[in-house]
Design an enzyme around this catalytic site. Structure first.
Site, PDB file in Angstrom:
ATOM      1  CG  PHE A 128     -20.034 -30.001  19.966  1.00 46.49           C
ATOM      2  CD1 PHE A 128     -20.558 -30.100  18.688  1.00 46.49           C
ATOM      3  CD2 PHE A 128     -20.815 -30.401  21.034  1.00 46.49           C
ATOM      4  CE1 PHE A 128     -21.842 -30.603  18.491  1.00 46.49           C
ATOM      5  CE2 PHE A 128     -22.090 -30.903  20.841  1.00 46.49           C
ATOM      6  CZ  PHE A 128     -22.607 -30.998  19.569  1.00 46.49           C
ATOM      7  CG  ASP A 199     -15.125 -33.502  24.657  1.00 48.39           C
ATOM      8  OD1 ASP A 199     -15.068 -34.593  24.071  1.00 48.39           O
ATOM      9  OD2 ASP A 199     -16.162 -32.819  24.734  1.00 48.39           O
ATOM     10  CE1 TYR A 224     -22.975 -38.731  20.140  1.00 46.35           C
ATOM     11  CE2 TYR A 224     -23.590 -39.236  22.395  1.00 46.35           C
ATOM     12  CZ  TYR A 224     -23.277 -38.310  21.427  1.00 46.35           C
ATOM     13  OH  TYR A 224     -23.249 -36.988  21.737  1.00 46.35           O
ATOM     14  CE  LYS A 225     -19.932 -36.870  18.676  1.00 43.32           C
ATOM     15  NZ  LYS A 225     -19.432 -35.774  19.513  1.00 43.32           N
ATOM     16  NE  ARG A 373     -19.434 -33.167  11.182  1.00 38.89           N
ATOM     17  CZ  ARG A 373     -19.702 -33.492  12.445  1.00 38.89           C
ATOM     18  NH1 ARG A 373     -18.825 -33.206  13.411  1.00 38.89           N
ATOM     19  NH2 ARG A 373     -20.817 -34.101  12.760  1.00 38.89           N
TER      20      ARG A 373
HETATM   21  C1  LIG Z   1     -20.388 -35.111  20.367  1.00 34.38           C
HETATM   22  C2  LIG Z   1     -19.824 -34.119  21.314  1.00 34.38           C
HETATM   23  C3  LIG Z   1     -20.491 -33.826  22.516  1.00 34.38           C
HETATM   24  C4  LIG Z   1     -21.802 -34.483  22.828  1.00 34.38           C
HETATM   25  O1  LIG Z   1     -22.357 -34.120  24.032  1.00 34.38           O
HETATM   26  P1  LIG Z   1     -23.645 -34.898  24.537  1.00 34.38           P
HETATM   27  O2  LIG Z   1     -23.839 -34.440  25.902  1.00 34.38           O
HETATM   28  O3  LIG Z   1     -23.322 -36.375  24.418  1.00 34.38           O
HETATM   29  O4  LIG Z   1     -24.781 -34.554  23.622  1.00 34.38           O
HETATM   30  C5  LIG Z   1     -19.882 -32.932  23.394  1.00 34.38           C
HETATM   31  N1  LIG Z   1     -18.708 -32.336  23.089  1.00 34.38           N
HETATM   32  C6  LIG Z   1     -18.066 -32.585  21.938  1.00 34.38           C
HETATM   33  C7  LIG Z   1     -16.754 -31.920  21.650  1.00 34.38           C
HETATM   34  C8  LIG Z   1     -18.605 -33.470  21.010  1.00 34.38           C
HETATM   35  O5  LIG Z   1     -17.980 -33.718  19.868  1.00 34.38           O
END
Ligand SMILES: *Cc1c(COP(=O)(O)O)cnc(C)c1O
Length: 414
Positions: A128, A199, A224-225, A373
């Site tokens: 990501f 992460d 939030y996921k 997805r």
């Molecule tokens: C969802 C996600 C994020 C989200 O980052 P935010 O700072 O909360 O917007 C970061 N890294 C990964 C791998 C994610 O899946």
């Protein structure tokens, strides 16, 4: 097609499902099949009640006394300890604060400062992108010649050598859901004197995580996921207790001070995990996370993983049986054990297909250039929902409804 699961058979699977009781604990709109709990978890009814109560009793009525009386000041720690139990961390090793991107900045900063003689950071290029962006911005501002060594799933372990300061990886991939071998990679990092930062955005609440068992150094992740904490809910941050005396991060605000209410002129870090905090926290967002944590704890990560895999398998089987030649190519690992909580397919017309599907009440999402997805966060989903989702997708393909120009226009958020 002879062994195709019928709708009635899917209903029978629901009747035998020990987690079925959780479905009614969510506030989901009638008729919607929500396959996006991997991106924004749906709202637990208890979270909505708790939010309203916190707004009225703690904010409106309690006013500033709620920092003490309602325990607001302690929330990052108290909720951090709850998240810790889901990710194999100990008490005092996790805090809830700010967002994942910011927390990644903090822990990578801390790791580089613990390995001052090294300049290489290993990352998965296809991760990501915010993770790449944060580390790129950090090393640019440090100006000390750090470099990111990008690798991919099968070459990551080979990229770790004695030049590496930190390995910064996401356990479950946001697009394909492939799961990296946290234990093996962390062990390899350790053998080369590098620190391992994980992460857990797509793992906590979806798959069992054992930070301590893997001897991980730092970790971050969002609520939030799969944790159903609500949009923009605070993220968590883990620092292994063995690093807490030495780990320092540059966002040194008053909440990370050893005595915040002494209002000293100079910064002196708090003893434990508190030094990772910076300033005043979004209290209403914080209180909203607790209902989701409750549910996941009651359900148990093992049962959650088992049902998620079963839902995903049903989806894959039905896709193969009903849409064998429609151009969907599985983008997730073929072996469900190697993937996280969602299943991804590539399709050259993925965007309009997903948009048409959402218009028919089945909400998944699309990741450019071609990936659809489908998330199987199991607490709010029934097997019959999976059946209905594939049924509606098959109708959209068979009627070519997705070719309607209305579905071609790209929205701001995909
Ligand atoms: C969802 C996600 C994020 C989200 O980052 P935010 O700072 O909360 O917007 C970061 N890294 C990964 C791998 C994610 O899946």
């Amino acid at each position: 097609m002879s062994d195709l699961v019928s709708r009635a058979a899917a209903q029978a699977m629901d009747a035998a499902d020990p987690l079925a009781v959780f479905v009614t604990e969510f506030a989901l709109p009638e008729g919607v099949v929500y396959l996006n709990g991997n991106s924004l978890g749906p709202a637990p009814k208890a979270a909505l009640t708790r939010l309203a109560q916190a707004a009225q009793e703690e904010w409106a009525d309690g006013l500033i006394t709620s920092w003490n009386k309602a325990g607001w000041f302690a929330l990052p720690y108290r909720l951090g300890d709850r998240v810790a139990r889901l990710i194999g961390a100990g008490p005092g090793e996790v805090v809830l604060t700010d967002g994942t991107s910011l927390n990644l900045f903090r822990v990578v900063s801390a790791a580089l400062a613990l390995r001052r003689d090294r300049r290489v950071i290993v990352m998965e290029g296809s991760n990501f992108p915010t993770n790449n962006y944060i580390v790129q911005g950090l090393i640019e501002s440090l100006g000390q010649g750090h470099q990111i060594r990008f690798a991919e799933k099968d070459t990551l372990e080979d990229a770790i050598d004695d030049d590496v300061a930190a390995v910064v990886l996401t356990q479950a991939h946001y697009k394909t859901a492939h799961v990296l071998d946290m234990a093996a990679i962390t062990a390899k990092a350790y053998a080369h004197g590098a620190l391992a930062i994980w992460d857990l955005c797509h793992s906590a609440g979806a798959i069992p995580v054992d930070l301590k068992g893997c001897h991980a150094d730092f970790a971050v992740g969002c609520t939030y996921k799969y944790l159903n904490g609500g949009p923009g809910g605070p993220a968590y941050l883990f620092v292994a207790s063995r690093h807490q005396g030495a780990a320092a991060q540059p966002l040194t605000g008053w909440w990370g001070h050893g005595a915040p209410f002494a209002f000293d002129r100079d910064f002196r870090p708090a003893e434990g995990i508190g030094r990772m905090l910076t300033g005043t926290q979004p209290i209403l967002s914080m209180v909203a996370t607790e209902a989701g944590l409750d549910m996941i704890e009651r359900a148990g990560t093992g049962a959650i993983r088992a049902k998620s895999l079963a839902l995903g398998k049903l989806f894959q089987d039905l896709m193969a049986a009903r849409l064998p030649d429609a151009g969907f190519a599985l983008a997730s690992p073929a072996d469900p054990a190697d993937r996280g909580g969602h299943v991804a397919y590539d399709h050259p017309s993925g965007y309009p297909i997903m948009k048409a599907l959402i218009a028919r009440g089945v909400i998944g999402d699309f990741r450019a250039p071609a990936t659809l997805r489908f998330g199987f966060a199991p607490l709010h989903l029934r097997f019959v929902d999976v059946w209905d989702a594939v049924d509606r997708l098959a109708q959209i393909i068979e009627t070519e409804l997705w070719r309607d120009p209305a579905y071609a226009a790209v929205d701001a958020v995909t």
